[in-house]
Design a protein around this motif. Structure first.
Motif, short mmCIF file in Angstrom:
data_model
loop_
_atom_site.label_atom_id
_atom_site.label_comp_id
_atom_site.label_asym_id
_atom_site.label_seq_id
_atom_site.Cartn_x
_atom_site.Cartn_y
_atom_site.Cartn_z
N ASP A 101 0.85 -1.19 0.00
CA ASP A 101 0.00 0.00 0.00
C ASP A 101 0.89 1.24 0.00
OD1 ASP A 101 -2.33 1.42 -0.12
OD2 ASP A 101 -3.03 0.92 1.89
N ASP A 102 0.31 2.37 -0.39
CA ASP A 102 1.15 3.58 -0.43
C ASP A 102 1.33 4.19 0.95
OD1 ASP A 102 -1.51 4.31 -0.50
OD2 ASP A 102 -1.39 5.46 -2.36
N VAL A 103 0.22 4.39 1.68
CA VAL A 103 0.34 5.05 2.99
C VAL A 103 -0.32 4.18 4.07
CG1 VAL A 103 -0.23 7.09 4.36
CG2 VAL A 103 0.23 7.33 1.90
N LEU A 104 0.41 3.95 5.15
CA LEU A 104 -0.18 3.26 6.31
C LEU A 104 -0.57 4.32 7.33
CD1 LEU A 104 -0.87 0.73 7.93
CD2 LEU A 104 1.52 0.55 8.60
N PHE A 105 -1.86 4.32 7.70
CA PHE A 105 -2.37 5.38 8.57
C PHE A 105 -3.07 4.71 9.76
CE2 PHE A 105 -5.57 9.24 8.46
CZ PHE A 105 -4.97 9.81 9.54
N THR A 106 -4.40 4.63 9.75
CA THR A 106 -5.11 4.05 10.89
C THR A 106 -4.97 2.53 10.96
OG1 THR A 106 -7.10 3.79 9.57
CG2 THR A 106 -6.86 5.86 10.79
N GLN A 125 1.20 -16.90 4.81
CA GLN A 125 1.67 -15.75 5.56
C GLN A 125 1.20 -14.49 4.85
OE1 GLN A 125 5.90 -14.48 6.19
NE2 GLN A 125 6.06 -16.53 7.10
N ILE A 126 0.89 -13.45 5.60
CA ILE A 126 0.65 -12.14 4.98
C ILE A 126 1.67 -11.17 5.55
CG2 ILE A 126 -0.95 -10.23 4.62
CD1 ILE A 126 -3.27 -12.14 4.96
N GLN A 127 2.41 -10.52 4.67
CA GLN A 127 3.34 -9.48 5.10
C GLN A 127 2.84 -8.15 4.54
OE1 GLN A 127 7.12 -10.80 3.54
NE2 GLN A 127 6.96 -12.81 4.52
N LEU A 128 3.39 -7.06 5.08
CA LEU A 128 2.90 -5.74 4.64
C LEU A 128 4.06 -4.83 4.28
CD1 LEU A 128 0.64 -3.60 4.32
CD2 LEU A 128 0.84 -3.14 6.77
N ALA A 129 3.99 -4.27 3.08
CA ALA A 129 4.98 -3.29 2.64
C ALA A 129 4.28 -1.96 2.36
CB ALA A 129 5.68 -3.77 1.37
N VAL A 130 4.79 -0.86 2.92
CA VAL A 130 4.20 0.46 2.66
C VAL A 130 5.28 1.46 2.31
CG1 VAL A 130 2.21 0.08 4.15
CG2 VAL A 130 4.24 1.16 5.10
N LEU A 131 4.91 2.41 1.47
CA LEU A 131 5.87 3.46 1.11
C LEU A 131 6.03 4.44 2.27
CD1 LEU A 131 7.64 4.63 -1.15
CD2 LEU A 131 5.65 5.92 -1.94
N ILE A 132 4.91 4.85 2.87
CA ILE A 132 4.94 5.82 3.97
C ILE A 132 4.18 5.25 5.16
CG2 ILE A 132 4.22 8.14 4.71
CD1 ILE A 132 6.11 8.33 2.40
N ASP A 133 4.78 5.36 6.35
CA ASP A 133 4.04 5.07 7.59
C ASP A 133 3.88 6.40 8.31
OD1 ASP A 133 3.03 4.40 10.02
OD2 ASP A 133 4.45 2.76 10.43
N GLU A 138 -5.11 2.83 14.63
CA GLU A 138 -6.30 2.57 15.45
C GLU A 138 -6.49 1.07 15.66
OE1 GLU A 138 -9.36 4.61 13.26
OE2 GLU A 138 -8.53 6.58 13.74
N LEU A 139 -5.63 0.27 15.03
CA LEU A 139 -5.71 -1.19 15.17
C LEU A 139 -4.30 -1.73 15.38
CD1 LEU A 139 -8.07 -1.90 12.11
CD2 LEU A 139 -8.73 -1.90 14.51
N PRO A 140 -4.17 -2.90 15.98
CA PRO A 140 -2.82 -3.45 16.21
C PRO A 140 -2.22 -4.03 14.93
CG PRO A 140 -4.48 -4.95 17.05
CD PRO A 140 -5.21 -3.75 16.57
N ILE A 141 -1.79 -3.14 14.05
CA ILE A 141 -1.24 -3.56 12.76
C ILE A 141 0.09 -2.84 12.56
CG2 ILE A 141 -1.54 -3.09 10.27
CD1 ILE A 141 -4.52 -3.87 10.70
N ARG A 142 1.10 -3.59 12.07
CA ARG A 142 2.39 -2.95 11.76
C ARG A 142 2.89 -3.46 10.41
NH1 ARG A 142 5.57 -6.69 11.26
NH2 ARG A 142 5.32 -8.61 12.45
N ALA A 143 3.78 -2.66 9.80
CA ALA A 143 4.29 -3.05 8.49
C ALA A 143 5.60 -3.81 8.64
CB ALA A 143 4.51 -1.82 7.63
N ASP A 144 5.85 -4.79 7.73
CA ASP A 144 7.12 -5.52 7.72
C ASP A 144 8.19 -4.74 6.96
OD1 ASP A 144 6.28 -8.47 8.65
OD2 ASP A 144 4.69 -7.59 7.43
N TYR A 145 7.76 -3.95 5.99
CA TYR A 145 8.70 -3.16 5.19
C TYR A 145 8.15 -1.74 5.12
CZ TYR A 145 9.13 -8.01 3.64
OH TYR A 145 9.22 -9.38 3.61
N VAL A 160 0.51 10.52 -2.20
CA VAL A 160 1.54 9.86 -3.00
C VAL A 160 1.15 10.01 -4.46
CG1 VAL A 160 2.63 7.65 -3.53
CG2 VAL A 160 2.07 8.21 -1.16
N GLN A 161 1.96 10.74 -5.22
CA GLN A 161 1.65 10.97 -6.64
C GLN A 161 2.57 10.09 -7.47
OE1 GLN A 161 2.14 15.21 -7.12
NE2 GLN A 161 0.40 15.64 -5.77
#
Lengths: 177, 304
Positions: A101-106, A125-133, A138-145, A160-161
């Protein structure tokens, strides 16, 4: 007020690093599958796949996921909902899926995305990669990358343009007046 | 937008949004798990004051695919037979806290009346001889899927136009998108429609020439004996679609029917089962369109 946080070069370097990290963490590309969240995440996932191919010389499957039917704010949002395409090129059961995803927010979009993924199969397995954190979970979620951590206030917005949308590659921070 | 009462009330943009959204829902119907949680916790009541099997089934399945809770309310089992007024019935249902009312009624305008009096979203599933908007939307979706667009297409609508709410909605929709509409049928069953996109043919052979789309309507056998046409046999001879007539249309013409079909009265079996018939695809598309309509109505902007 608009502030540029990342330019084209920065985004390029970040994606190269994340591509390496994905390969490192997964010890190669076996059973790996990238799934971008509509819309920004889909473009980023495709770019990551190209970079991973350059490094490992391996083709990697890229899917796209529309999460609007899995959101928790239907009827609360102001804008008319648009349902975009979901395309899963492979069976994700027993695969290592990297959500992009581009931005990790809530964290709510990611929660929706995981629910949507589960309707397609049972990933190993599900991993998460984001460009911006940008924080404010608001939930117990964190990015792996993570491309870049950017502390923000809730009233600011991050945009993100990307070239794929007909814009110049950059990430900007906009403060609400 | 709160309600879907008719095609007449929709703009071209509204219709395009519904059809685009429906195409995403059609993809969902191809998945292993065909249900999405989009409308979880919402309640729908299907209020059918007129018999219906397929429209009701299609709505009910679409509602279940969207994860709503479904209540069915049909006339023979309801207190309407005990003399309750329509207004009271609807208000009672609203007091249950429903979010959607899907309504079919034999009188034109009933959905509009209800929409003005409740907060729930009202979807017209057919009112009298007025409109059947979701049928027109699924017809448009099916045509676009095969032909790419509606503009400039020659669309023949054949049969009892006068009593057909399907035809009315189809005409409104096709006209908005610039299709050339040909109405074909006996003079007794074609109303006066002042629309520059509409042409009337009493001779079926002339009307079918070069058509891209042939939409057959159900002959309402229950109206037989009121003198609109002499007999079903004679009707088929003059306005029934058989293989010979199908060949008058373009080679790649598609044949549609809203169902239920009367084989041998308005359409021959070999045409109904031919490769040009998309009648069963219409049924599938109906689900996707109805899911899209519910989704879009639930996401409405309260300020608009």
């Amino acid at each position: 007020m608009i502030k540029e946080l990342l330019n084209k070069k920065d985004i390029e370097r970040i994606l190269s690093r994340i591509a390496h990290e994905i390969i490192e963490k997964n010890k190669g590309t076996e059973n790996l599958c990238l799934v971008g969240i509509q819309r920004g995440g889909v473009h980023l996932a495709k770019r990551l796949a190209v970079k991973i191919k350059d490094i490992e010389n391996a083709d990697i499957m890229v899917g796209s996921l529309d999460i609007s039917l899995y959101r928790d704010d239907i009827g609360i949002r102001k804008e008319q909902p648009v349902v975009r395409k979901t395309e899963m090129p492979c069976d994700i059961t027993d695969k290592k899926v990297v959500l992009v995803d581009d931005v990790l927010f809530t964290g709510r979009s990611i929660r929706s995305a995981m629910d949507a993924l589960m309707d397609f199969g049972r990933p190993a397995q599900i991993q998460l990669a984001v460009l911006i954190d940008r924080g404010h979970r608001e939930l117990p979620i964190r990015a792996d990358y993570v491309g870049k951590n950017i502390p923000t206030s809730r009233t600011e917005s991050i945009e993100v343009q990307l070239e794929e949308e007909g814009l110049e590659d950059k990430v900007v921070l906009q403060a609400k007046e | 937008m709160k309600d879907l009462v008719g095609i007449k009330e929709l703009s071209k943009g509204d219709i395009e949004l519904i059809l685009n959204t429906a195409s995403s829902f059609k993809d969902i119907l191809k998945r292993d798990i065909k249900k999405v949680p989009a409308l979880r916790g919402k309640t729908v009541v299907n209020l059918f004051f007129e018999p219906s099997t397929r429209t009701k089934t299609s709505f009910e399945l679409a509602e279940k695919r969207m994860s709503t809770d479904v209540l069915n309310f049909s006339v023979p089992t309801s207190s309407v037979v005990k003399g309750e007024s329509l207004f009271d019935t609807v208000k009672t249902i609203e007091a249950y806290g429903v979010d959607f009312i899907v309504i079919r009624h034999s009188s034109s305008g009933v959905p509009h009346f209800i929409a003005r009096n409740v907060n729930a979203s009202v979807i017209n599933a057919g009112d009298g001889i007025n409109e059947h908007p979701t049928q027109a939307l699924l017809d448009a979706f099916s045509i676009i899927e095969k032909k790419g667009s509606l503009s400039g297409l020659k669309v023949a609508i054949v049969g009892d136009i006068l009593h057909s709410r399907v035809a009315k909605s189809d005409i409104f929709l096709l006209s908005k998108f610039g299709a050339n509409i040909r109405l074909i049928g006996p003079p007794t069953l074609i109303p006066d429609i002042a629309d520059r996109n509409v042409e009337v043919f009493y001779e079926m052979d002339n009307g079918l020439e070069d058509a891209d789309v042939i939409m057959m309507l159900r002959i309402q056998i229950e109206r037989q004996g009121r003198g609109f046409f002499p007999s079903t046999l004679e009707y088929f001879r003059n306005w029934g679609l058989d293989m010979r007539r199908l060949k008058l249309a373009r080679k790649d013409a598609i044949v549609m029917h809203p169902g239920p079909m009367n084989r041998g009265i308005e359409i021959s079996s070999d045409v109904a089962d031919s490769s040009q018939s998309i009648i069963l695809e219409q049924v599938t598309n109906g689900l996707a369109v109805r899911m899209a309509v519910m989704y879009l109505l639930s996401g409405r902007n309260e300020d608009a």
